[in-house]
Design a protein around this motif. Structure first.
Motif, PDB file in Angstrom:
ATOM      1  N   VAL A 109      -7.579 -25.953  -8.725  1.00 11.89           N
ATOM      2  CA  VAL A 109      -8.846 -25.819  -8.006  1.00 11.89           C
ATOM      3  C   VAL A 109      -9.856 -26.816  -8.556  1.00 11.89           C
ATOM      4  N   THR A 110      -9.832 -27.037  -9.840  1.00 10.15           N
ATOM      5  CA  THR A 110     -10.735 -28.017 -10.451  1.00 10.15           C
ATOM      6  C   THR A 110     -10.441 -29.418  -9.928  1.00 10.15           C
ATOM      7  N   ILE A 111      -9.164 -29.772  -9.838  1.00  7.49           N
ATOM      8  CA  ILE A 111      -8.788 -31.093  -9.339  1.00  7.49           C
ATOM      9  C   ILE A 111      -9.211 -31.251  -7.878  1.00  7.49           C
ATOM     10  N   LEU A 112      -8.826 -30.276  -7.041  1.00  8.73           N
ATOM     11  CA  LEU A 112      -9.181 -30.349  -5.617  1.00  8.73           C
ATOM     12  C   LEU A 112     -10.689 -30.315  -5.430  1.00  8.73           C
ATOM     13  N   GLY A 113     -11.349 -29.454  -6.187  1.00  6.68           N
ATOM     14  CA  GLY A 113     -12.804 -29.356  -6.093  1.00  6.68           C
ATOM     15  C   GLY A 113     -13.483 -30.660  -6.460  1.00  6.68           C
ATOM     16  N   GLY A 114     -12.947 -31.348  -7.450  1.00  7.35           N
ATOM     17  CA  GLY A 114     -13.507 -32.646  -7.843  1.00  7.35           C
ATOM     18  C   GLY A 114     -13.376 -33.669  -6.733  1.00  7.35           C
ATOM     19  N   GLN A 115     -12.212 -33.689  -6.073  1.00  6.75           N
ATOM     20  CA  GLN A 115     -12.016 -34.630  -4.967  1.00  6.75           C
ATOM     21  C   GLN A 115     -12.974 -34.320  -3.819  1.00  6.75           C
ATOM     22  N   LEU A 116     -13.090 -33.041  -3.479  1.00  2.00           N
ATOM     23  CA  LEU A 116     -13.974 -32.650  -2.376  1.00  2.00           C
ATOM     24  C   LEU A 116     -15.433 -32.901  -2.718  1.00  2.00           C
ATOM     25  N   GLN A 117     -15.794 -32.716  -3.989  1.00  2.00           N
ATOM     26  CA  GLN A 117     -17.183 -32.977  -4.393  1.00  2.00           C
ATOM     27  C   GLN A 117     -17.518 -34.455  -4.250  1.00  2.00           C
ATOM     28  N   VAL A 118     -16.572 -35.330  -4.548  1.00  2.00           N
ATOM     29  CA  VAL A 118     -16.792 -36.768  -4.350  1.00  2.00           C
ATOM     30  C   VAL A 118     -17.137 -37.041  -2.890  1.00  2.00           C
TER      31      VAL A 118
ATOM     32  N   ASP B  85      -5.166 -40.697  -8.313  1.00  2.00           N
ATOM     33  CA  ASP B  85      -5.194 -42.066  -8.826  1.00  2.00           C
ATOM     34  C   ASP B  85      -6.458 -42.797  -8.404  1.00  2.00           C
ATOM     35  N   SER B  86      -7.064 -42.340  -7.318  1.00  2.00           N
ATOM     36  CA  SER B  86      -8.259 -42.999  -6.803  1.00  2.00           C
ATOM     37  C   SER B  86      -9.133 -41.980  -6.094  1.00  2.00           C
ATOM     38  N   GLU B  87     -10.330 -42.423  -5.716  1.00  2.00           N
ATOM     39  CA  GLU B  87     -11.240 -41.544  -4.982  1.00  2.00           C
ATOM     40  C   GLU B  87     -10.698 -41.302  -3.579  1.00  2.00           C
ATOM     41  N   PRO B  88     -11.098 -40.183  -2.964  1.00  2.00           N
ATOM     42  CA  PRO B  88     -10.699 -39.940  -1.576  1.00  2.00           C
ATOM     43  C   PRO B  88     -11.209 -41.061  -0.665  1.00  2.00           C
ATOM     44  N   ALA B  89     -10.491 -41.276   0.435  1.00  2.00           N
ATOM     45  CA  ALA B  89     -10.849 -42.334   1.388  1.00  2.00           C
ATOM     46  C   ALA B  89     -12.281 -42.161   1.891  1.00  2.00           C
ATOM     47  N   ASN B  90     -12.963 -43.274   2.048  1.00  2.00           N
ATOM     48  CA  ASN B  90     -14.321 -43.281   2.587  1.00  2.00           C
ATOM     49  C   ASN B  90     -14.259 -43.889   3.985  1.00  2.00           C
TER      50      ASN B  90
END
Length: 181
Positions: free
Chosen positions: A120-129, A74-79
């Motif tokens: 993997v695409t979903i998780l990879g996208g979050q980790l790439q952010v 729903d949102s970007e990973p915590a910063n």
């Protein structure tokens, strides 16, 4: 076959999908998953069972589609201001969500997905952010694949196949390993 690309966003197809997904989520909250049937879902969604079979093929594919939709963030990973902190926040949240009963059920449903690699695409996208935040910081950054292999894969394995999910301390140790050049 789940949802075909190129369909009109917001059109009849999107309304049917949302209605059916909503019916599945409601029924799964109300009763055991083993007792949920396509006719129940169709009645709750206001469609015919043939609509569900035509679009998803079978109940397993529909449950997988609903699970995949729930996995989209729903949102970007915590910063948190640091790569280590961001990875800890992401990994702890992932462990918490996936080790819950709904999380374990979601992982089981996703195994029936007709779109392998989507998780993997979903998780990879979050980790790439997360990694993109620290590009140019001068610190060595792990690859997305390294993070998936060292954080997500053991987390999922332990949730699905061990008597107890991974402990937070073990997860933090894996983050330290992942951050080593």
């Amino acid at each position: 076959m789940a949802i075909k690309e190129g369909l009109r966003p917001g059109g009849r197809s999107a309304r049917v999908q949302e209605s059916v997904h909503s019916a599945v989520r409601q029924l799964l909250q109300e009763q055991e998953r083993t007792s949920v049937t396509v006719p129940q879902i169709a009645a709750r969604a206001g469609v015919t069972p043939s609509t569900i079979y035509r679009r998803w093929g079978d109940l397993a594919a529909l449950l997988a589609d609903v699970a995949l939709a729930r996995m989209r963030p729903d949102s970007e990973p915590a910063n948190t201001g640091s790569l280590r902190g961001d990875l800890r926040a992401w990994a702890e949240q992932y462990l918490d969500e996936m080790s819950s009963e709904p999380g374990r059920n979601m992982m089981r449903d996703v195994q029936c997905s007709q779109t392998p690699g989507y998780c993997v695409t979903i998780l990879g996208g979050q980790l790439q952010v997360i990694l993109d935040r620290y590009q140019g910081s001068g610190q060595a950054l792990p690859s997305v694949d390294r993070l998936i292999n060292l954080l997500a894969a053991p987390t999922v394995f332990r949730i699905l196949f061990a008597t107890e999910p991974m402990q937070i301390e073990e997860l933090h140790e894996l983050i330290e390993i992942a951050l080593q050049p």
